[in-house]
Design a protein around this motif. Structure first.
Motif, PDB file in Angstrom:
ATOM      1  N   ASP A 166       0.824  -1.209   0.000  1.00 16.06           N
ATOM      2  CA  ASP A 166       0.000   0.000   0.000  1.00 16.06           C
ATOM      3  C   ASP A 166       0.857   1.257   0.000  1.00 16.06           C
ATOM      4  O   ASP A 166       0.574   2.222  -0.716  1.00 16.06           O
ATOM      5  CB  ASP A 166      -0.915   0.002   1.230  1.00 16.06           C
ATOM      6  CG  ASP A 166      -2.092  -0.968   1.093  1.00 16.06           C
ATOM      7  OD1 ASP A 166      -2.518  -1.198  -0.058  1.00 16.06           O
ATOM      8  OD2 ASP A 166      -2.579  -1.477   2.117  1.00 16.06           O
ATOM      9  N   LEU A 182       2.409   1.762  -3.507  1.00 13.64           N
ATOM     10  CA  LEU A 182       1.440   2.276  -4.473  1.00 13.64           C
ATOM     11  C   LEU A 182       1.053   3.718  -4.165  1.00 13.64           C
ATOM     12  O   LEU A 182       0.859   4.530  -5.080  1.00 13.64           O
ATOM     13  CB  LEU A 182       0.200   1.378  -4.506  1.00 13.64           C
ATOM     14  CG  LEU A 182       0.422  -0.042  -5.042  1.00 13.64           C
ATOM     15  CD1 LEU A 182      -0.842  -0.882  -4.906  1.00 13.64           C
ATOM     16  CD2 LEU A 182       0.876  -0.009  -6.506  1.00 13.64           C
ATOM     17  N   SER A 183       0.987   4.065  -2.876  1.00 11.65           N
ATOM     18  CA  SER A 183       0.675   5.446  -2.507  1.00 11.65           C
ATOM     19  C   SER A 183       1.802   6.386  -2.923  1.00 11.65           C
ATOM     20  O   SER A 183       1.567   7.512  -3.349  1.00 11.65           O
ATOM     21  CB  SER A 183       0.453   5.545  -0.993  1.00 11.65           C
ATOM     22  OG  SER A 183      -0.697   4.819  -0.604  1.00 11.65           O
ATOM     23  N   PHE A 235       1.328   6.678  -6.841  1.00 11.42           N
ATOM     24  CA  PHE A 235       0.114   7.286  -7.391  1.00 11.42           C
ATOM     25  C   PHE A 235      -0.459   8.408  -6.538  1.00 11.42           C
ATOM     26  O   PHE A 235      -1.434   9.048  -6.936  1.00 11.42           O
ATOM     27  CB  PHE A 235      -0.949   6.196  -7.599  1.00 11.42           C
ATOM     28  CG  PHE A 235      -0.568   5.178  -8.631  1.00 11.42           C
ATOM     29  CD1 PHE A 235      -0.631   5.477  -9.984  1.00 11.42           C
ATOM     30  CD2 PHE A 235      -0.126   3.917  -8.258  1.00 11.42           C
ATOM     31  CE1 PHE A 235      -0.275   4.537 -10.945  1.00 11.42           C
ATOM     32  CE2 PHE A 235       0.230   2.975  -9.206  1.00 11.42           C
ATOM     33  CZ  PHE A 235       0.161   3.279 -10.556  1.00 11.42           C
ATOM     34  N   TYR A 275      -4.430   6.850  -5.377  1.00 10.53           N
ATOM     35  CA  TYR A 275      -4.578   5.498  -4.823  1.00 10.53           C
ATOM     36  C   TYR A 275      -5.362   5.568  -3.511  1.00 10.53           C
ATOM     37  O   TYR A 275      -4.983   6.284  -2.580  1.00 10.53           O
ATOM     38  CB  TYR A 275      -3.205   4.862  -4.574  1.00 10.53           C
ATOM     39  CG  TYR A 275      -3.292   3.468  -3.980  1.00 10.53           C
ATOM     40  CD1 TYR A 275      -3.914   2.441  -4.681  1.00 10.53           C
ATOM     41  CD2 TYR A 275      -2.773   3.191  -2.708  1.00 10.53           C
ATOM     42  CE1 TYR A 275      -4.008   1.168  -4.144  1.00 10.53           C
ATOM     43  CE2 TYR A 275      -2.855   1.918  -2.166  1.00 10.53           C
ATOM     44  CZ  TYR A 275      -3.481   0.913  -2.891  1.00 10.53           C
ATOM     45  OH  TYR A 275      -3.591  -0.352  -2.355  1.00 10.53           O
ATOM     46  N   ARG A 313      -6.391   3.519  -0.387  1.00 10.54           N
ATOM     47  CA  ARG A 313      -6.032   2.303   0.351  1.00 10.54           C
ATOM     48  C   ARG A 313      -7.264   1.547   0.836  1.00 10.54           C
ATOM     49  O   ARG A 313      -7.301   0.309   0.747  1.00 10.54           O
ATOM     50  CB  ARG A 313      -5.178   2.664   1.573  1.00 10.54           C
ATOM     51  CG  ARG A 313      -3.789   3.158   1.255  1.00 10.54           C
ATOM     52  CD  ARG A 313      -2.980   3.187   2.536  1.00 10.54           C
ATOM     53  NE  ARG A 313      -1.636   3.736   2.322  1.00 10.54           N
ATOM     54  CZ  ARG A 313      -0.620   3.511   3.129  1.00 10.54           C
ATOM     55  NH1 ARG A 313      -0.789   2.748   4.198  1.00 10.54           N
ATOM     56  NH2 ARG A 313       0.555   4.046   2.895  1.00 10.54           N
ATOM     57  N   ARG A 332      -8.838  -0.053  -2.004  1.00  6.83           N
ATOM     58  CA  ARG A 332      -7.861  -0.748  -2.860  1.00  6.83           C
ATOM     59  C   ARG A 332      -8.183  -0.531  -4.339  1.00  6.83           C
ATOM     60  O   ARG A 332      -8.448  -1.462  -5.099  1.00  6.83           O
ATOM     61  CB  ARG A 332      -7.810  -2.250  -2.542  1.00  6.83           C
ATOM     62  CG  ARG A 332      -7.132  -2.571  -1.215  1.00  6.83           C
ATOM     63  CD  ARG A 332      -5.723  -3.113  -1.438  1.00  6.83           C
ATOM     64  NE  ARG A 332      -4.940  -3.072  -0.216  1.00  6.83           N
ATOM     65  CZ  ARG A 332      -5.019  -3.962   0.767  1.00  6.83           C
ATOM     66  NH1 ARG A 332      -5.872  -4.961   0.664  1.00  6.83           N
ATOM     67  NH2 ARG A 332      -4.269  -3.837   1.831  1.00  6.83           N
ATOM     68  N   CYS A 333      -8.114   0.718  -4.748  1.00  5.96           N
ATOM     69  CA  CYS A 333      -8.352   1.037  -6.157  1.00  5.96           C
ATOM     70  C   CYS A 333      -7.584   2.301  -6.512  1.00  5.96           C
ATOM     71  O   CYS A 333      -7.176   3.067  -5.634  1.00  5.96           O
ATOM     72  CB  CYS A 333      -9.846   1.221  -6.443  1.00  5.96           C
ATOM     73  SG  CYS A 333     -10.560   2.678  -5.650  1.00  5.96           S
ATOM     74  N   ILE A 334      -7.397   2.491  -7.785  1.00  3.51           N
ATOM     75  CA  ILE A 334      -6.738   3.682  -8.317  1.00  3.51           C
ATOM     76  C   ILE A 334      -7.783   4.496  -9.060  1.00  3.51           C
ATOM     77  O   ILE A 334      -8.473   3.977  -9.954  1.00  3.51           O
ATOM     78  CB  ILE A 334      -5.574   3.299  -9.247  1.00  3.51           C
ATOM     79  CG1 ILE A 334      -4.515   2.504  -8.460  1.00  3.51           C
ATOM     80  CG2 ILE A 334      -4.949   4.537  -9.870  1.00  3.51           C
ATOM     81  CD1 ILE A 334      -3.440   1.906  -9.331  1.00  3.51           C
ATOM     82  N   VAL A 354      -7.476  -2.885  -7.418  1.00  6.98           N
ATOM     83  CA  VAL A 354      -6.166  -3.455  -7.118  1.00  6.98           C
ATOM     84  C   VAL A 354      -6.375  -4.676  -6.229  1.00  6.98           C
ATOM     85  O   VAL A 354      -7.068  -4.611  -5.207  1.00  6.98           O
ATOM     86  CB  VAL A 354      -5.261  -2.428  -6.390  1.00  6.98           C
ATOM     87  CG1 VAL A 354      -3.936  -3.075  -5.993  1.00  6.98           C
ATOM     88  CG2 VAL A 354      -5.030  -1.206  -7.260  1.00  6.98           C
TER      89      VAL A 354
END
Length: 919
Positions: free
Chosen positions: A57, A60-61, A64, A68, A70, A73-75, A86
């Motif tokens: 997490d 990805l943070s 993006f 993003y 958390r 769990r998606c962008i 995600v």
């Protein structure tokens, strides 16, 4: 692109998500610890990992940002505020995925980092594999050469054919065979120059298809195409010179329906380089010397499998138009990012060549020309500040080249492009030159270098240069008739010289002074320069002031010359002053300055000639009485007067520099004066009309131009036995002959004749000169001393065509610079003040280019350093405050480093200031 700043703003589809992840992971080859694999699908992102979910997490943070989410769990995507799911899959104990197979294609290469300062959070761990597996080199067979451009219509095909024409005209007796492949599968060029007699029944499109789907095996396929190409080859000037052309297509319909393209062959997992291998093999079947490939322009996968092959000799063609330059800079940046994966030796061999085409005088004078050099040079940088990352060539614009309609017309017309054809001719000579048998010593017996003739010869060169480095080492050395000395003879063959001889430190002032004193007679000195004694006026040489480096012994050169003059006028030799007495008289005069320093200098001369009263007029009358002509010479001003900025010192020097003016006022002159003085002392002393002073004595200013630079290197090589010739022949050989002879010293290039390394003579000159093109004799002698020292102790590769290996020459530059700066600091006041200022301010490792404020330079000190050639200011480069540059001969010694922008700018400035780098 600014990934961290605007990632969230540019995520429109899931493909944008994939692009960002490819960029940050360098195409999946570098992932954070614990992340095993990442897969992007239209339905969502899948991350397989062995770490805690929070680690993924956070990663990805970081990538993006607020795009993003958390908790969900998606962008977040921008179109319709939609989301891209995600999924995290925990897989403990599994190994990291080695990633998908990558290929030499734009879509893969574009994710290589082009900035060496990529931060650690972008590249979390070392790559698990190179982004593309590198190809295996060819042991033998033809060279492969590609020509590429970003835009069409910039002269790419004509540049390629210029090189082909140069190969066809290479004068060697061996047969010449060349294969040209028109690989521009969208806008063929060479294909349309074929007439019916030379148009084969096979094409590049057909070759790609047959290689991708071989109907009867690879060898049979290549044999068939070779056989067909032989039927339509073009003979140029006889059967021994043969040109094969493989057109892009037999007709344009083949291109419009083209199921197999170069990228299909490049996607072979077993060998992504098979297209180059097959073209090399086709060249082997034809027995050609080189295969020229005319590539599709732009960022096309039609060109990339060849473009990124480091075994291919790449030529890039661009005009100076901004669109062409910007596109070509992107191509070079990506090529550099790809080539950085290569070992050092292969990286050097993979250096590309950039041809700036369609140049006119107006374009060279305009700003776009320099901007093009800067942009393209920065796109492919190098760690070697003396050699640009790319090889630069130029092609002038000729209207006759715009309407070529056939191969034969091209071969006849393109040699008219004199500038590019000259470069192509040199390249062709390298192609057909016998390869150097460079040997590497590996046995235990070779560890000690003492016994080899090469090391012995290098040791002799070292001794010669060590003896010649400082003028006080010998008064009997062979003098080289340089342009200033020749001018001295031309102007004063029939009258007594009366002048200042100005020169920078190391220019040969004391050496020339000693040659004069050693000659004892003006006529004898001129004869050493090649002038006929019968046509010259004679005069005795009387040294009045001399360097501390010259020992004043009763039987030494100073007293021998002074005694000779004393005999002429029957004066008492006991009146001649020793060096220590002269220094004491000057020191006492500085403590209690005379009303007129002119009287002090007149008295110093008169006293030694037995004249107790009177000035120059009485001295001249005394000489006339004895029918004796005398030239009074002065040197060692810098030893005698350490600080030219001191008021009394300044007055003393000023009076001495005005001595030639006062002598010229004498009627029926029997005396002359030559004052040897360093340029910075003239600058510090003459406050008004400095330019007029310098111009008045410009013809006699001791400086070393490229021609005299070569002559000195040749003379030293002869003295050391490196070249079997009379040292005095250095004065009569033509420049081209000198360059050829000096190949025995340092080779033609800093590599083999086929390499893209710089020409040795040009490289040494550029390394030792300042950015105005000025070079000092002592720097050349010092460079050869260090290079010979390294060579006399070097083991490893042996270059049979030269004494000094490139390795020894490169290693000599830093030591040469350090010694020069150390010496200059003790004697050149402005440089000493600057170095002290930087030391007091704790300035270390300042980058070139730099600003006046960064280097603690005020306007006065900067002006002094510019006049000395230590600092150069580029006022036309739009560089802002950081526009000050150092020549390499000072940079190492001053402890400055070069930035990526500094390296190519240094070369560009030298070329800009003197028109072209000589030699």
């Amino acid at each position: 692109m600014r990934l961290q700043m605007d990632t969230a703003q540019r995520l429109l589809t899931w493909l944008d998500v994939e692009r960002v992840l490819k960029q940050r992971s360098v195409l999946w080859t570098r992932l954070p610890a614990g992340v095993l694999s990442v897969d992007c699908f239209a339905s969502g992102l899948e991350v397989r990992h062995s770490a805690d979910d929070r680690v993924v997490d956070e990663w990805l943070s970081k990538i993006f940002g607020n795009a993003y989410h958390r908790d969900q769990r998606c962008i977040r995507l921008r179109i319709g505020d939609s989301s891209y799911p995600v999924e995290l899959t925990r897989d403990e104990g599994a190994a990291a995925d080695i990633g998908q197979k990558n290929y030499p294609l734009w879509r893969d290469v574009t994710y290589l980092p082009i900035d060496e300062t990529t931060t650690s959070d972008q590249l979390e761990q070392p790559a698990v594999q190179p982004i593309v597996e590198m190809p295996v080199g060819w042991a033998s067979g033809p060279d492969l050469i590609s020509f590429h451009s970003f835009k069409g219509g910039v002269g790419r095909t004509t540049s390629l054919m210029t090189y082909v024409a140069a190969c066809m005209q290479e004068p060697g007796a061996a047969p010449k065979k060349i294969l040209v492949i028109d690989a521009d599968l969208e806008a063929p060029g060479v294909s349309f120059w074929l007439d019916e007699a030379n148009r084969p029944m096979v094409s590049f499109v057909q070759l790609l298809e047959a290689l991708h789907y071989p109907p009867a095996g690879l060898d049979a396929t290549l044999s068939y195409f070779a056989q067909e190409l032989r039927k339509t080859s073009l003979n140029v000037g006889g059967l021994q010179r043969e040109l094969f052309i493989l057109p892009a297509a037999l007709d344009l319909a083949e291109i419009q329906d083209m199921p197999v393209a170069p990228e299909h062959l490049a996607r072979n997992p077993g060998n992504p380089w098979q297209l180059s291998d097959h073209l090399h093999a086709l060249g082997n079947h034809l027995g050609v010397d080189a295969v020229f490939i005319d590539l599709r322009a732009g960022l096309s996968e039609l060109a990339s499998p060849i473009l990124f092959d480091p075994r291919v000799d790449h030529f890039f063609v661009s005009t100076v138009a901004p669109q062409s330059v910007q596109g070509m800079a992107e191509v070079l940046r990506r090529l550099y990012a790809f080539n950085r994966q290569l070992p050092a030796a292969q990286l050097e061999n993979a250096r590309p060549t950039v041809v700036l085409s369609m140049l006119t005088k107006e374009l060279r004078d305009a700003g776009h020309y320099e901007l093009a050099l800067k942009a393209l040079g920065e796109a492919y940088p190098t760690d070697d500040a003396l050699s640009p990352g790319v090889q630069w060539l130029e092609a002038e614009f000729l209207s006759t080249l715009m309407s070529i309609g056939s191969l034969r017309e091209a071969l006849d017309t393109l040699p008219q492009s004199s500038r590019l054809f000259a470069s192509a001719t040199e390249w062709a000579r390298g192609l057909y030159a016998e390869p150097l048998q460079i040997q590497t010593t590996t046995s235990a017996d070779d560890i000690s270098p003492a016994a080899t003739p090469r090391h012995e010869q290098a040791s002799r060169l070292y001794e010669v240069c060590r003896a010649a480095e400082f003028a006080d080492s010998s008064a009997t050395s062979v003098i080289l008739a340089t342009e200033p000395l020749i001018n001295l003879g031309k102007h004063f063959a029939n009258e007594l010289p009366n002048l200042l001889m100005i020169g920078a430190k190391g220019a040969g002032k004391t050496f020339t002074f000693r040659q004069l004193v050693g000659a004892s007679k003006w006529q004898h000195f001129l004869s050493k320069l090649g002038f006929d004694p019968a046509n010259t006026t004679d005069a005795a040489i009387f040294p009045v002031l001399w360097s501390d480096n010259i020992e004043d012994k009763p039987d030494g050169e100073i007293k021998l010359a002074q005694n000779s003059t004393a005999n002429l006028i029957q004066s008492d030799k006991q009146l001649l002053l020793s060096a220590s007495v002269v220094r004491r008289l000057i020191e006492e005069a500085l403590k209690a300055p005379p009303d007129h320093w002119e009287d002090f200098w007149d008295t110093l001369i008169a006293r030694q000639l037995g004249i107790t009263h009177g000035g120059l007029q009485v001295i001249n009358q005394t000489l006339a009485k004895h029918s004796s002509r005398v030239i009074f010479v002065f040197d060692g001003i810098e030893d005698t007067f350490k600080d030219a900025d001191n008021r009394h010192v300044n007055e003393a020097i000023h009076a001495l520099l005005r001595l030639p003016n006062r002598v010229s006022e004498l009627d029926n002159r029997y005396m002359g004066v030559i004052v040897f003085v360093r340029a910075d002392y003239v600058q510090a002393t003459i406050r008004q009309n400095l330019g007029q002073w310098l111009q008045r004595f410009q013809a006699f200013r001791l400086h070393w131009n490229p021609e005299s630079f070569l002559r000195l290197a040749f003379m030293l090589s002869c003295q050391a036995g490196v070249i079997s010739n009379d040292p005095k022949s250095a004065e009569s050989l033509r420049i081209e002959d000198l360059k050829t002879e000096l190949e025995r010293l340092w080779g033609k290039k800093l590599g083999s004749e086929k390499s893209k390394e710089a020409h040795s003579a040009r490289w040494v000159y550029a390394a030792l000169c300042d950015l105005k093109g000025n070079v000092q004799a002592r720097d050349l002698v010092r460079f050869l001393k260090f290079a010979a020292s390294f060579e006399s102790n070097r083991t490893g590769q042996t270059w049979p065509d030269r004494l000094l290996a490139p390795e020894s020459m490169r290693k000599a530059i830093p030591d040469c610079s350090v010694e020069k700066v150390t010496e200059a600091k003790s004697e050149v006041a402005p440089l000493r003040r600057w170095m002290d200022l930087m030391e007091q301010s704790g300035i270390r490792n300042l980058k070139v280019p730099f600003s006046q404020e960064q280097a603690r330079l005020d306007a006065s000190l900067l002006g002094s350093l510019q006049e000395l050639g230590v600092v150069y200011e580029d006022v036309d480069g739009a560089l802002g405050e950081e526009r000050l540059f150092l020549p390499e001969i000072y940079r190492y010694g001053l402890g400055f480093v070069t930035s990526a922008t500094g390296r190519p700018r240094t070369q560009a400035l030298l070329k800009k200031n003197i028109g072209a780098i000589p030699l």
